[in-house]
Motif scaffolding. Structure first.
Motif, mmCIF file in Angstrom:
data_model
loop_
_atom_site.group_PDB
_atom_site.id
_atom_site.type_symbol
_atom_site.label_atom_id
_atom_site.label_comp_id
_atom_site.label_asym_id
_atom_site.label_seq_id
_atom_site.Cartn_x
_atom_site.Cartn_y
_atom_site.Cartn_z
ATOM 1 N N THR A 96 0.820 -1.216 0.000
ATOM 2 C CA THR A 96 0.000 0.000 0.000
ATOM 3 C C THR A 96 0.851 1.262 0.000
ATOM 4 N N ALA A 97 2.013 1.217 0.692
ATOM 5 C CA ALA A 97 2.905 2.387 0.686
ATOM 6 C C ALA A 97 3.429 2.647 -0.719
ATOM 7 N N ILE A 98 3.784 1.576 -1.432
ATOM 8 C CA ILE A 98 4.290 1.730 -2.799
ATOM 9 C C ILE A 98 3.194 2.251 -3.725
ATOM 10 N N ILE A 99 1.963 1.767 -3.535
ATOM 11 C CA ILE A 99 0.841 2.258 -4.351
ATOM 12 C C ILE A 99 0.616 3.744 -4.082
ATOM 13 N N GLY A 100 0.613 4.126 -2.811
ATOM 14 C CA GLY A 100 0.413 5.535 -2.465
ATOM 15 C C GLY A 100 1.496 6.432 -3.015
ATOM 16 N N VAL A 101 2.755 6.000 -2.858
ATOM 17 C CA VAL A 101 3.871 6.784 -3.394
ATOM 18 C C VAL A 101 3.798 6.829 -4.918
ATOM 19 N N GLY A 102 3.414 5.713 -5.530
ATOM 20 C CA GLY A 102 3.288 5.675 -6.983
ATOM 21 C C GLY A 102 2.267 6.672 -7.495
ATOM 22 N N ILE A 103 1.105 6.740 -6.825
ATOM 23 C CA ILE A 103 0.075 7.701 -7.225
ATOM 24 C C ILE A 103 0.560 9.126 -7.001
ATOM 25 N N GLY A 104 1.162 9.374 -5.835
ATOM 26 C CA GLY A 104 1.617 10.723 -5.508
ATOM 27 C C GLY A 104 2.706 11.223 -6.432
ATOM 28 N N VAL A 105 3.753 10.424 -6.603
ATOM 29 C CA VAL A 105 4.889 10.843 -7.424
ATOM 30 C C VAL A 105 4.495 10.940 -8.897
ATOM 31 N N SER A 106 3.668 10.009 -9.365
ATOM 32 C CA SER A 106 3.219 10.064 -10.761
ATOM 33 C C SER A 106 2.361 11.301 -11.009
ATOM 34 N N SER A 107 1.523 11.656 -10.042
ATOM 35 C CA SER A 107 0.701 12.860 -10.187
ATOM 36 C C SER A 107 1.574 14.109 -10.230
ATOM 37 N N ILE A 108 2.620 14.126 -9.410
ATOM 38 C CA ILE A 108 3.552 15.259 -9.418
ATOM 39 C C ILE A 108 4.235 15.373 -10.777
ATOM 40 N N ALA A 109 4.663 14.221 -11.303
ATOM 41 C CA ALA A 109 5.322 14.231 -12.612
ATOM 42 C C ALA A 109 4.361 14.692 -13.705
ATOM 43 N N ALA A 110 3.098 14.271 -13.605
ATOM 44 C CA ALA A 110 2.109 14.649 -14.618
ATOM 45 C C ALA A 110 1.809 16.145 -14.593
ATOM 46 N N LEU A 111 1.866 16.735 -13.400
ATOM 47 C CA LEU A 111 1.508 18.151 -13.244
ATOM 48 C C LEU A 111 2.721 19.065 -13.141
ATOM 49 N N ALA A 112 3.913 18.496 -13.285
ATOM 50 C CA ALA A 112 5.137 19.263 -13.032
ATOM 51 C C ALA A 112 5.230 20.525 -13.878
ATOM 52 N N LEU B 106 11.156 14.643 -2.224
ATOM 53 C CA LEU B 106 10.599 14.845 -0.883
ATOM 54 C C LEU B 106 9.293 14.071 -0.724
ATOM 55 N N ALA B 107 8.440 14.121 -1.741
ATOM 56 C CA ALA B 107 7.162 13.409 -1.668
ATOM 57 C C ALA B 107 7.385 11.909 -1.525
ATOM 58 N N MET B 108 8.382 11.380 -2.243
ATOM 59 C CA MET B 108 8.674 9.947 -2.165
ATOM 60 C C MET B 108 9.158 9.574 -0.766
ATOM 61 N N MET B 109 10.066 10.387 -0.212
ATOM 62 C CA MET B 109 10.625 10.104 1.103
ATOM 63 C C MET B 109 9.534 10.121 2.177
ATOM 64 N N ILE B 110 8.721 11.179 2.180
ATOM 65 C CA ILE B 110 7.680 11.308 3.191
ATOM 66 C C ILE B 110 6.566 10.285 2.962
ATOM 67 N N GLY B 111 6.165 10.120 1.696
ATOM 68 C CA GLY B 111 5.086 9.188 1.391
ATOM 69 C C GLY B 111 5.424 7.762 1.778
ATOM 70 N N ALA C 288 2.999 19.518 -2.302
ATOM 71 C CA ALA C 288 3.015 18.249 -3.035
ATOM 72 C C ALA C 288 3.220 17.075 -2.081
ATOM 73 N N ALA C 289 4.151 17.229 -1.136
ATOM 74 C CA ALA C 289 4.384 16.164 -0.160
ATOM 75 C C ALA C 289 3.164 15.974 0.741
ATOM 76 N N ALA C 290 2.496 17.082 1.097
ATOM 77 C CA ALA C 290 1.284 16.991 1.926
ATOM 78 C C ALA C 290 0.187 16.220 1.195
ATOM 79 N N ALA C 291 0.068 16.440 -0.122
ATOM 80 C CA ALA C 291 -0.924 15.701 -0.914
ATOM 81 C C ALA C 291 -0.625 14.206 -0.891
ATOM 82 N N THR C 292 0.659 13.855 -0.930
ATOM 83 C CA THR C 292 1.051 12.440 -0.861
ATOM 84 C C THR C 292 0.672 11.841 0.485
#
Length: 722
Positions: A206-222, A234-239, A307-311
């Motif tokens: 579940t942590a990997i899924i959450g980080v995957g969604i968060g980091v991918s969303s950041i990349a999509a909106l970068a 930072l989002a990956m580390m915290i997530g 971004a990290a808070a969203a993750t």
């Protein structure tokens, strides 16, 4: 809240296929968005309100196309002993390199011939070629960097020693090894904690899924939101950190509910209703800490924090919905075989004394001793923090195996250490004002060279380069920057990488107290609502401050003073990264409050249900100490994985966060907290009546669920009557 989350957990358990499908779909959508979006750049970096930023803005206005805030590089040539770079053969090699650099990339603004710009040392042993680029370091293409390094390599075997330095070679440190090591260690710790591969795998999955969604969303909106490439790090580390933590606590509570003889669906609902309530409030503290970075008023940091808070929000939602859904798929496999056999003996697993029970009883017997040892120990470690010097590490702290460090040393030997960080003085005025500024600077101390003013085409602005005597990160260079600003008028601005770093450090330093007050203040109010107590949140905040200051003391001792530096791969001491205090406050505060909420809510739950204060402490440790320990060990392992990196800043962050979690989890939460609660007794849970009336009742302890059980039990017919 507990009742609402109980229903949510049961609903997710029953509709597990739909819930799992929705999260997989979100992951797929985010992944497709990231794959089809343009590659992210570094994002625009600015420091509003600083003199260095105003100077850059003025340069862009008066010297268009000069690439004032672009990347720079220096190709350093050193002749063999007894020879000079002005010898015809060596001069031909240098000029050939200059020509290759000019044609190597369309991102280049200028390449300075060292013989034309007098960039040759007095003894003739060293020369350097200055290269200026249109864009900053993170926006340079791989082809541009390759052309730079290739030019240096081509000149290397022709009688000269050639090294390349400057921020043009700066790239994002390779992140991957640290996370992989952390995930492996996390898996081992989870298996040891749960005794079940399935139970251990759920938090990781579940942590990997959450980080995957968060980091991918950041990349999509970068590109749309102008997010820097560091944002996803930072989002990956915290997530990853909070994702494992939150899932770990809910799975652990689910297993405890099963051990008490509850049905699986009911156990999932109760796990989400109780531990899930703690997850919500723990997540809120992390979000407050990250969103609070906006106080610093540096757009890049603000975006990173949001971004990290969203993750983190994603991690909370996954813990409340996907975890109970996956528990439904896992069935009995979430319990180890030995524990599975004992499920029929209700309560045997939860009432049995364990390591947490024994430790809590020891602390309760000797609370004053434990408190003094903990506070004095952390206080002693914190002492070096009084000597904290902040700045941004330069190439001088990199390993000697890197070409950047060797170029830095070659320039220092040939021209003096100040050549590694020249200052750029911008004059908003005519030639007379520029000449006056040059004279004023030459009347100061601490400079090694001052170039004549270079006017723009309109003649209404000029640039002056000042080379300090000392290295860029030194106190003497910082003093020179302040002296120039004090000696000249408002129409003279000092900038350049060195001045920008000084202003950045000052801005971070000025923002630390307001940021700390905001984060700790809001979290205090939040914890007051959670624990319905004044002293427990106060103790939590003071304990956090103690652990963070102690961690900063350890960072200063290792990276600034050099104590045990060789053990951690520190080759050159220097100032502590200016972001470090605020970064540690934000990240560690969130994790510390996680442990506080999960540990103490279980104590309050026992206290509310009738146990005496001492018994409640023991109960809290019996249920939560093992899981909190596992979570802390996982986080320490994840952060420690970054200590092995060559980049000094990443190494410092990894070390600082690892020791901060170590101090906070094992000294503050496991020792000081129970000692203080034991000394306070019933007073720990005191709340003024007027405040009790106005505070909302969020029911983190599950009192509503307990009343529900009583009502259900009371409504059943009495079958034992005769």
């Amino acid at each position: 809240m507990a009742t609402f989350l109980y229903k949510l957990g049961r609903s997710a358990f029953r509709r597990r296929r739909l819930v799992a499908l929705l999260w997989v779909a979100l992951l797929a959508i985010a992944g497709i968005g990231a794959a089809t979006a343009p590659a992210p750049t570094s994002g625009s970096f600015s420091i509003p309100g600083t003199e260095a930023q105003r100077a850059f803005d003025l340069l862009e206005e008066r010297f268009p196309g000069a690439g004032a805030d672009g990347a720079t590089a220096r190709v350093v040539f050193k002749a063999p002993e007894g020879q000079k770079v002005t010898d015809p053969a060596h001069k031909a090699v240098v000029e050939e390199t200059v020509a290759a650099l000019k044609s190597g990339s369309d991102q280049i603004v200028s390449v300075a011939d060292p013989y034309a710009t007098q960039a040759v040392s007095q003894n003739g042993s060293t020369a350097y070629v200055s290269v200026a680029y249109k864009v900053n370091a993170m926006e340079l293409t791989d082809e541009t960097r390759e052309a730079l390094t290739q030019a240096g390599q081509n000149a290397q075997g022709k009688g000269l020693t050639v090294e390349v330095g400057g921020d043009a070679l700066q790239t994002m440190p390779a992140t991957g090894a640290g996370e992989i090591v952390g995930v492996i260690i996390a898996g081992i710790v989870l298996v040891m904690t749960f005794g079940s591969l399935v139970a251990a795998g759920l938090p990781l999955l579940t942590a990997i899924i959450g980080v995957g969604i968060g980091v991918s969303s950041i990349a999509a909106l970068a590109n749309v939101l102008d997010l820097g490439s560091t944002t996803s790090t930072l989002a990956m580390m915290i997530g990853l950190a909070v994702g494992i933590d939150y899932a770990l606590f809910i799975v652990s509570r689910y297993r405890a509910e099963l051990a008490e003889g509850r049905e699986k669906e009911d156990a999932a609902g109760r796990a989400v209703g109780t531990a899930g309530s703690a997850v919500v409030f723990a997540g809120l503290t992390v979000v407050i800490a990250l969103v609070g970075l906006a106080v610093v008023n540096i757009p890049m940091l603000t975006k990173m924090g949001f971004a990290a808070a969203a993750t983190v929000v994603i991690a909370v939602l996954i813990a409340l919905t996907l975890i109970p859904a996956l528990l439904g798929f896992a069935g009995d496999k979430v319990i180890g075989r030995k524990q599975r056999k004992g499920l029929k003996d209700a309560g045997s697993q939860t009432d049995k004394p364990n390591g947490g029970t024994r430790w809590a009883r020891l602390v309760i017997r000797r609370p004053v001793t434990v408190l003094l040892i903990g506070v004095l120990g952390l206080g002693a470690i914190a002492l070096p923090a009084a000597s904290l010097e902040m700045g941004l590490p330069d190439d001088g702290v990199k390993p000697t195996s890197t070409t950047e460090r060797r170029a830095y040393d070659a320039l220092s030997d040939g021209f003096g250490p100040g050549f590694n960080g020249p200052l750029l003085v911008v004059v908003d005025g005519d030639k007379a004002a520029a000449d006056k500024t040059v004279s004023s600077i030459k009347g100061l101390e601490g400079w090694a060279a001052v170039t004549p003013a270079t006017p723009n085409k309109a003649g209404d602005a000029a640039m002056i380069t000042v080379v300090p005597k000392d290295r860029p990160s030194s106190v003497a260079t910082e003093t020179l920057v302040h002296d120039i600003r004090d000696a000249t008028g408002d129409d003279v601005l000092v900038t350049g990488a060195t001045a920008m770093n000084i202003d950045f450090s000052q801005k971070m330093n000025d923002a630390l107290v307001p940021y700390l007050a905001l984060v700790v203040g809001l979290a205090f109010l939040l914890l007051t609502v959670v624990f319905r107590s004044i002293l427990v949140p106060l103790k939590a905040a003071l304990g956090f401050l103690l652990s963070v200051v102690a961690a900063l003391g350890a960072v200063v001792a290792v990276f600034q003073w050099g104590w045990l530096g060789s053990l951690f791969g520190v080759e050159q001491t220097g100032p502590i990264m200016s972001m470090m205090p605020i970064f540690m406050v934000g990240v560690v505060f969130g994790l510390a409050m996680d442990y506080e909420v999960f540990l103490v809510t279980r104590m309050r739950e026992a206290y509310v249900h009738g146990e005496r204060p001492g018994e409640a402490i023991v109960t809290g440790f019996r249920h939560s100490a093992r899981v909190v320990t596992a979570a802390a060990v996982i986080m320490i392992a994840v952060f420690s994985g970054f200590i092995g990196m060559t980049d000094q800043m990443i190494k410092m962050i990894g070390f600082g966060l690892a020791v901060a979690v170590l101090f906070d989890a094992f000294v503050v939460r496991m020792a000081i907290v129970p000692a203080v609660l034991a000394l306070l007794g019933h007073k720990a849970w005191w709340l003024p009546k007027w405040l009790d009336r106005i505070l909302p009742n969020v029911d983190v302890e599950g009192e509503g669920l307990a009343k529900r059980d009583e009502e259900v039990a009371g409504s059943k017919p009495d079958l034992v009557k005769t």
